[in-house]
Design an enzyme around this catalytic site. Structure first.
Site, mmCIF file in Angstrom:
data_model
loop_
_atom_site.group_PDB
_atom_site.id
_atom_site.type_symbol
_atom_site.label_atom_id
_atom_site.label_comp_id
_atom_site.label_asym_id
_atom_site.label_seq_id
_atom_site.Cartn_x
_atom_site.Cartn_y
_atom_site.Cartn_z
ATOM 1 N N LEU A 110 8.659 17.366 2.425
ATOM 2 C CA LEU A 110 7.617 17.559 3.442
ATOM 3 C C LEU A 110 6.225 17.638 2.828
ATOM 4 C CD1 LEU A 110 6.809 18.105 6.381
ATOM 5 C CD2 LEU A 110 7.343 20.528 6.005
ATOM 6 N N ARG A 146 2.564 2.540 -3.259
ATOM 7 C CA ARG A 146 1.728 3.159 -4.291
ATOM 8 C C ARG A 146 1.991 4.663 -4.373
ATOM 9 N NH1 ARG A 146 -2.650 0.481 -6.144
ATOM 10 N NH2 ARG A 146 -2.561 2.141 -7.692
ATOM 11 N N HIS A 147 2.648 5.194 -3.336
ATOM 12 C CA HIS A 147 2.899 6.641 -3.288
ATOM 13 C C HIS A 147 4.181 6.931 -4.065
ATOM 14 C CE1 HIS A 147 -0.421 7.474 -0.525
ATOM 15 N NE2 HIS A 147 -0.235 6.204 -0.219
ATOM 16 N N ARG A 148 3.998 7.352 -5.308
ATOM 17 C CA ARG A 148 5.093 7.408 -6.265
ATOM 18 C C ARG A 148 6.031 8.580 -6.078
ATOM 19 N NH1 ARG A 148 0.632 7.070 -10.754
ATOM 20 N NH2 ARG A 148 -0.382 8.153 -9.019
ATOM 21 N N ARG A 203 10.828 -17.798 -1.349
ATOM 22 C CA ARG A 203 9.971 -16.782 -0.711
ATOM 23 C C ARG A 203 8.505 -16.866 -1.161
ATOM 24 N NH1 ARG A 203 11.533 -11.078 -3.631
ATOM 25 N NH2 ARG A 203 11.849 -11.888 -5.726
ATOM 26 N N GLN A 226 0.845 -1.205 0.000
ATOM 27 C CA GLN A 226 0.000 0.000 0.000
ATOM 28 C C GLN A 226 0.879 1.254 0.000
ATOM 29 O OE1 GLN A 226 -2.605 -0.426 3.417
ATOM 30 N NE2 GLN A 226 -3.985 -1.781 2.318
ATOM 31 N N TRP A 227 1.921 1.190 0.815
ATOM 32 C CA TRP A 227 2.797 2.352 0.984
ATOM 33 C C TRP A 227 3.449 2.743 -0.346
ATOM 34 C CZ3 TRP A 227 4.556 3.571 6.355
ATOM 35 C CH2 TRP A 227 5.337 4.719 6.406
ATOM 36 N N ARG A 282 15.755 -11.699 -2.548
ATOM 37 C CA ARG A 282 16.530 -12.522 -3.477
ATOM 38 C C ARG A 282 17.915 -12.776 -2.910
ATOM 39 N NH1 ARG A 282 17.035 -10.368 -9.275
ATOM 40 N NH2 ARG A 282 17.584 -12.548 -9.612
ATOM 41 N N ARG A 342 -3.286 8.346 4.288
ATOM 42 C CA ARG A 342 -3.083 7.093 5.022
ATOM 43 C C ARG A 342 -3.339 7.209 6.530
ATOM 44 N NH1 ARG A 342 -3.641 3.152 1.319
ATOM 45 N NH2 ARG A 342 -2.321 3.545 -0.497
HETATM 46 C C1 LIG Z 1 -8.160 4.423 1.496
HETATM 47 C C2 LIG Z 1 -7.455 4.018 0.244
HETATM 48 C C3 LIG Z 1 -7.926 2.945 -0.491
HETATM 49 C C4 LIG Z 1 -7.298 2.558 -1.680
HETATM 50 N N1 LIG Z 1 -7.774 1.483 -2.365
HETATM 51 C C5 LIG Z 1 -7.165 1.105 -3.501
HETATM 52 C C6 LIG Z 1 -7.614 -0.026 -4.248
HETATM 53 O O1 LIG Z 1 -8.602 -0.670 -3.885
HETATM 54 N N2 LIG Z 1 -6.953 -0.380 -5.371
HETATM 55 C C7 LIG Z 1 -5.862 0.318 -5.831
HETATM 56 O O2 LIG Z 1 -5.285 -0.030 -6.860
HETATM 57 N N3 LIG Z 1 -5.402 1.385 -5.147
HETATM 58 C C8 LIG Z 1 -6.003 1.788 -4.010
HETATM 59 N N4 LIG Z 1 -5.508 2.862 -3.317
HETATM 60 C C9 LIG Z 1 -4.305 3.532 -3.799
HETATM 61 C C10 LIG Z 1 -4.624 4.878 -4.494
HETATM 62 O O3 LIG Z 1 -5.381 4.675 -5.688
HETATM 63 C C11 LIG Z 1 -3.333 5.634 -4.825
HETATM 64 O O4 LIG Z 1 -2.566 4.858 -5.732
HETATM 65 C C12 LIG Z 1 -2.474 5.893 -3.600
HETATM 66 O O5 LIG Z 1 -3.265 6.426 -2.571
HETATM 67 C C13 LIG Z 1 -1.374 6.879 -3.955
HETATM 68 O O6 LIG Z 1 -1.961 8.140 -4.104
HETATM 69 P P1 LIG Z 1 -1.403 9.197 -5.132
HETATM 70 O O7 LIG Z 1 -1.431 8.656 -6.521
HETATM 71 O O8 LIG Z 1 -2.153 10.479 -4.876
HETATM 72 O O9 LIG Z 1 0.095 9.359 -4.595
HETATM 73 P P2 LIG Z 1 1.470 9.570 -5.425
HETATM 74 O O10 LIG Z 1 1.747 8.398 -6.279
HETATM 75 O O11 LIG Z 1 2.480 9.901 -4.369
HETATM 76 O O12 LIG Z 1 1.196 10.797 -6.326
HETATM 77 C C14 LIG Z 1 0.978 12.089 -5.767
HETATM 78 C C15 LIG Z 1 0.275 12.941 -6.799
HETATM 79 O O13 LIG Z 1 1.123 13.087 -7.933
HETATM 80 C C16 LIG Z 1 0.341 13.051 -9.121
HETATM 81 N N5 LIG Z 1 0.766 11.913 -9.942
HETATM 82 C C17 LIG Z 1 1.711 10.982 -9.619
HETATM 83 N N6 LIG Z 1 1.879 10.133 -10.643
HETATM 84 C C18 LIG Z 1 1.020 10.503 -11.606
HETATM 85 C C19 LIG Z 1 0.713 10.012 -12.913
HETATM 86 N N7 LIG Z 1 1.316 8.946 -13.436
HETATM 87 N N8 LIG Z 1 -0.216 10.664 -13.631
HETATM 88 C C20 LIG Z 1 -0.850 11.764 -13.150
HETATM 89 N N9 LIG Z 1 -0.622 12.287 -11.927
HETATM 90 C C21 LIG Z 1 0.304 11.654 -11.171
HETATM 91 C C22 LIG Z 1 -1.119 12.918 -8.698
HETATM 92 O O14 LIG Z 1 -1.661 14.223 -8.584
HETATM 93 C C23 LIG Z 1 -1.016 12.299 -7.323
HETATM 94 O O15 LIG Z 1 -2.130 12.594 -6.491
HETATM 95 C C24 LIG Z 1 -6.152 3.269 -2.134
HETATM 96 C C25 LIG Z 1 -5.694 4.347 -1.403
HETATM 97 C C26 LIG Z 1 -6.311 4.725 -0.219
HETATM 98 C C27 LIG Z 1 -5.763 5.898 0.566
#
Ligand SMILES: Cc1cc2nc3c(=O)[nH]c(=O)nc-3n(C[C@H](O)[C@H](O)[C@H](O)COP(=O)(O)OP(=O)(O)OC[C@H]3O[C@@H](n4cnc5c(N)ncnc54)[C@H](O)[C@@H]3O)c2cc1C
Length: 227
Positions: A182, A83-85, A165, A80-81, A95, A192
């Site tokens: 920040l 996913r924050h790109r 693994r 989950q973590w 590995r 989160r």
């Molecule tokens: C409560 C909760 C439930 C969730 N459930 C699911 C789920 O069921 N399935 C699932 O797949 N995910 C799920 N997610 C993940 C969610 O969809 C996001 O991937 C995750 O929260 C990261 O958020 P973000 O993209 O805003 O963050 P970051 O990746 O840190 O991006 C920050 C911001 O940068 C911009 N950005 C970054 N990359 C791009 C890009 N390629 N194109 C356009 N803009 C970009 C966007 O404005 C984005 O908001 C969940 C998240 C939360 C908090």
């Protein structure tokens, strides 16, 4: 860069530690004043400017500060973590090294916890009693143990770590470092530490927010007040 050593235990075997942190509320003001090169003038006067910047999304000065955290968390939390790109990551390699031996075992209370507000936290609707939860908890522990034994046997027999693994659960703990500025840490916390996030990542986000609040008390006060 100032070295910090703040560490907090999370869940049954995890932790979060602020490894390094760069910047301060004062540095944010200095960055904002680059346009006039007037610098930081002092608190409480500059609190008005900081508040103005935050409330009006003049966000780049908040990007001038950075923090690195080390996190030990179950693999499903790490998934989950990451996913924050906007964060940079390095994770222990399963590995090259054997994974640690700990798995996350939720408490009975946690297994019973049904959040009526949070759709993703809901079960199938069947009524789970405390006795059943206790039995499932024991079964989970047994399953983890069996997986750990098979992992060990496979390694001993010469199966490559990268394949052995496969038998481990997503409850297995992993360790990684994450770095962000920040502004992006606060965006992470907004998502989160929210009540819609899963409890097991929320506890890390709450601790991370508290650590940031020690380093950036004025910015975090604004974040907590205005979001
Ligand atoms: C409560 C909760 C439930 C969730 N459930 C699911 C789920 O069921 N399935 C699932 O797949 N995910 C799920 N997610 C993940 C969610 O969809 C996001 O991937 C995750 O929260 C990261 O958020 P973000 O993209 O805003 O963050 P970051 O990746 O840190 O991006 C920050 C911001 O940068 C911009 N950005 C970054 N990359 C791009 C890009 N390629 N194109 C356009 N803009 C970009 C966007 O404005 C984005 O908001 C969940 C998240 C939360 C908090």
């Amino acid at each position: 860069m100032e070295r910090m050593n703040r560490k907090q235990e999370i869940l049954d075997h995890g932790y979060i530690e602020m490894v390094e942190c760069m910047g301060s509320d004062e540095r944010i003001i200095e960055a904002a004043r680059m346009s006039t090169q007037a610098g930081f003038k002092g608190w409480p006067g500059d609190e008005r400017l900081l508040s103005y910047l935050w409330r009006n999304q003049h966000s780049s000065p908040f990007e001038m500060c950075e923090a690195v955290f080390e996190i030990k968390a179950p693999i499903f939390v790490a998934r989950q973590w990451m996913r924050h790109r906007t964060q940079s990551y390095n994770e222990a390699s399963a590995r090259y090294t054997e994974l640690c031996t700990e798995d996350y075992l939720p408490t009975v209370e946690r297994l019973l916890n049904v959040d009526t507000e949070n759709k993703q936290a809901q079960g199938t609707g069947a009524e789970l009693g405390a006795w059943d939860a206790e039995v499932f908890r024991r079964d989970m522990a047994q399953q983890y143990e069996n997986a750990g034994l098979l992992y060990g046997e496979m390694l001993e027999a010469g199966v490559p770590k990268e394949l052995a693994r496969c038998v481990l659960p997503v409850a297995r703990y992993t360790v990684f470092r994450a770095k962000a500025n920040l502004l992006n840490w606060l965006k992470f916390v907004r998502l989160r530490a929210d009540s819609h996030a899963q409890y097991e990542i929320r506890v890390y986000a709450d601790a991370l927010e508290d650590m940031l609040a020690e380093k950036f008390p004025r910015t975090l006060a604004l974040f907590r007040e205005h979001g």
